[in-house]
Scaffold this motif. Structure first.
Motif, PDB file in Angstrom:
ATOM      1  N   GLN A   5     -76.802  36.375 -10.372  1.00  0.00           N
ATOM      2  CA  GLN A   5     -77.178  35.092 -10.975  1.00  0.00           C
ATOM      3  C   GLN A   5     -76.221  33.988 -10.547  1.00  0.00           C
ATOM      4  O   GLN A   5     -76.648  32.859 -10.279  1.00  0.00           O
ATOM      5  N   GLU A   6     -74.928  34.302 -10.457  1.00  0.00           N
ATOM      6  CA  GLU A   6     -73.959  33.308  -9.982  1.00  0.00           C
ATOM      7  C   GLU A   6     -74.280  32.890  -8.552  1.00  0.00           C
ATOM      8  O   GLU A   6     -74.263  31.706  -8.217  1.00  0.00           O
ATOM      9  N   LYS A   7     -74.617  33.865  -7.708  1.00  0.00           N
ATOM     10  CA  LYS A   7     -74.973  33.564  -6.323  1.00  0.00           C
ATOM     11  C   LYS A   7     -76.259  32.745  -6.250  1.00  0.00           C
ATOM     12  O   LYS A   7     -76.382  31.847  -5.417  1.00  0.00           O
ATOM     13  N   LEU A   8     -77.216  33.076  -7.108  1.00  0.00           N
ATOM     14  CA  LEU A   8     -78.473  32.317  -7.135  1.00  0.00           C
ATOM     15  C   LEU A   8     -78.231  30.862  -7.501  1.00  0.00           C
ATOM     16  O   LEU A   8     -78.823  29.957  -6.910  1.00  0.00           O
ATOM     17  N   LEU A   9     -77.370  30.628  -8.484  1.00  0.00           N
ATOM     18  CA  LEU A   9     -77.069  29.252  -8.878  1.00  0.00           C
ATOM     19  C   LEU A   9     -76.397  28.487  -7.736  1.00  0.00           C
ATOM     20  O   LEU A   9     -76.737  27.327  -7.478  1.00  0.00           O
ATOM     21  N   LYS A  10     -75.468  29.134  -7.042  1.00  0.00           N
ATOM     22  CA  LYS A  10     -74.808  28.494  -5.901  1.00  0.00           C
ATOM     23  C   LYS A  10     -75.817  28.203  -4.791  1.00  0.00           C
ATOM     24  O   LYS A  10     -75.814  27.119  -4.204  1.00  0.00           O
ATOM     25  N   LEU A  51     -82.520  33.283 -15.356  1.00  0.00           N
ATOM     26  CA  LEU A  51     -81.864  31.976 -15.283  1.00  0.00           C
ATOM     27  C   LEU A  51     -82.777  30.870 -15.804  1.00  0.00           C
ATOM     28  O   LEU A  51     -82.319  29.939 -16.469  1.00  0.00           O
ATOM     29  N   ILE A  52     -84.062  30.976 -15.530  1.00  0.00           N
ATOM     30  CA  ILE A  52     -85.023  29.996 -16.042  1.00  0.00           C
ATOM     31  C   ILE A  52     -85.101  30.094 -17.562  1.00  0.00           C
ATOM     32  O   ILE A  52     -85.069  29.080 -18.262  1.00  0.00           O
ATOM     33  N   GLU A  53     -85.165  31.320 -18.070  1.00  0.00           N
ATOM     34  CA  GLU A  53     -85.228  31.529 -19.521  1.00  0.00           C
ATOM     35  C   GLU A  53     -83.976  30.984 -20.216  1.00  0.00           C
ATOM     36  O   GLU A  53     -84.057  30.439 -21.321  1.00  0.00           O
ATOM     37  N   ALA A  54     -82.827  31.096 -19.557  1.00  0.00           N
ATOM     38  CA  ALA A  54     -81.571  30.607 -20.134  1.00  0.00           C
ATOM     39  C   ALA A  54     -81.409  29.095 -19.959  1.00  0.00           C
ATOM     40  O   ALA A  54     -80.455  28.505 -20.472  1.00  0.00           O
ATOM     41  N   GLY A  55     -82.335  28.470 -19.226  1.00  0.00           N
ATOM     42  CA  GLY A  55     -82.276  27.029 -19.023  1.00  0.00           C
ATOM     43  C   GLY A  55     -81.324  26.603 -17.912  1.00  0.00           C
ATOM     44  O   GLY A  55     -80.985  25.427 -17.796  1.00  0.00           O
ATOM     45  N   LEU A  56     -80.890  27.549 -17.086  1.00  0.00           N
ATOM     46  CA  LEU A  56     -79.951  27.231 -16.012  1.00  0.00           C
ATOM     47  C   LEU A  56     -80.645  26.873 -14.704  1.00  0.00           C
ATOM     48  O   LEU A  56     -80.051  26.274 -13.827  1.00  0.00           O
ATOM     49  N   LEU A  57     -81.906  27.260 -14.581  1.00  0.00           N
ATOM     50  CA  LEU A  57     -82.747  26.862 -13.451  1.00  0.00           C
ATOM     51  C   LEU A  57     -84.032  26.280 -14.012  1.00  0.00           C
ATOM     52  O   LEU A  57     -84.505  26.710 -15.060  1.00  0.00           O
ATOM     53  N   ASN A  58     -84.595  25.342 -13.281  1.00  0.00           N
ATOM     54  CA  ASN A  58     -85.868  24.755 -13.656  1.00  0.00           C
ATOM     55  C   ASN A  58     -86.992  25.637 -13.115  1.00  0.00           C
ATOM     56  O   ASN A  58     -86.884  26.177 -12.018  1.00  0.00           O
TER      57      ASN A  58
END
Length: 75
Positions: A5-10, A51-58
């Motif tokens: 998930q950290e890599k996905l956000l980056k 990540l979408i469910e957590a609101g960190l990705l749109n």
């Protein structure tokens, strides 16, 4: 947060994830320089959904590109 998930956000800060397939994203996330190394597409999908469910990705960042098969259905 899971390392994938950290890599996905980056990666989402550098690339438009909606333009990539889950398979292409998995190749970007691989730690190895091995051409065949990758994170499984279903694993990528799971972590993007989290990540979408957590609101960190749109939700608009969810990949929409599909990879076409090289084999013919009649083969």
């Amino acid at each position: 947060m899971h390392p994938i998930q950290e890599k996905l956000l980056k990666l989402s800060q550098m690339r438009d994830l909606s333009k990539l397939s889950y398979r292409e994203i998995g190749r970007h996330l691989a730690d190895s320089s091995d051409v065949y190394a990758r994170v499984h597409p279903q694993t990528v999908k799971y972590h993007i959904d989290q990540l979408i469910e957590a609101g960190l990705l749109n939700a608009s960042q969810r990949p929409t590109k599909r990879v076409e098969s090289n084999t013919s259905p009649n083969a």
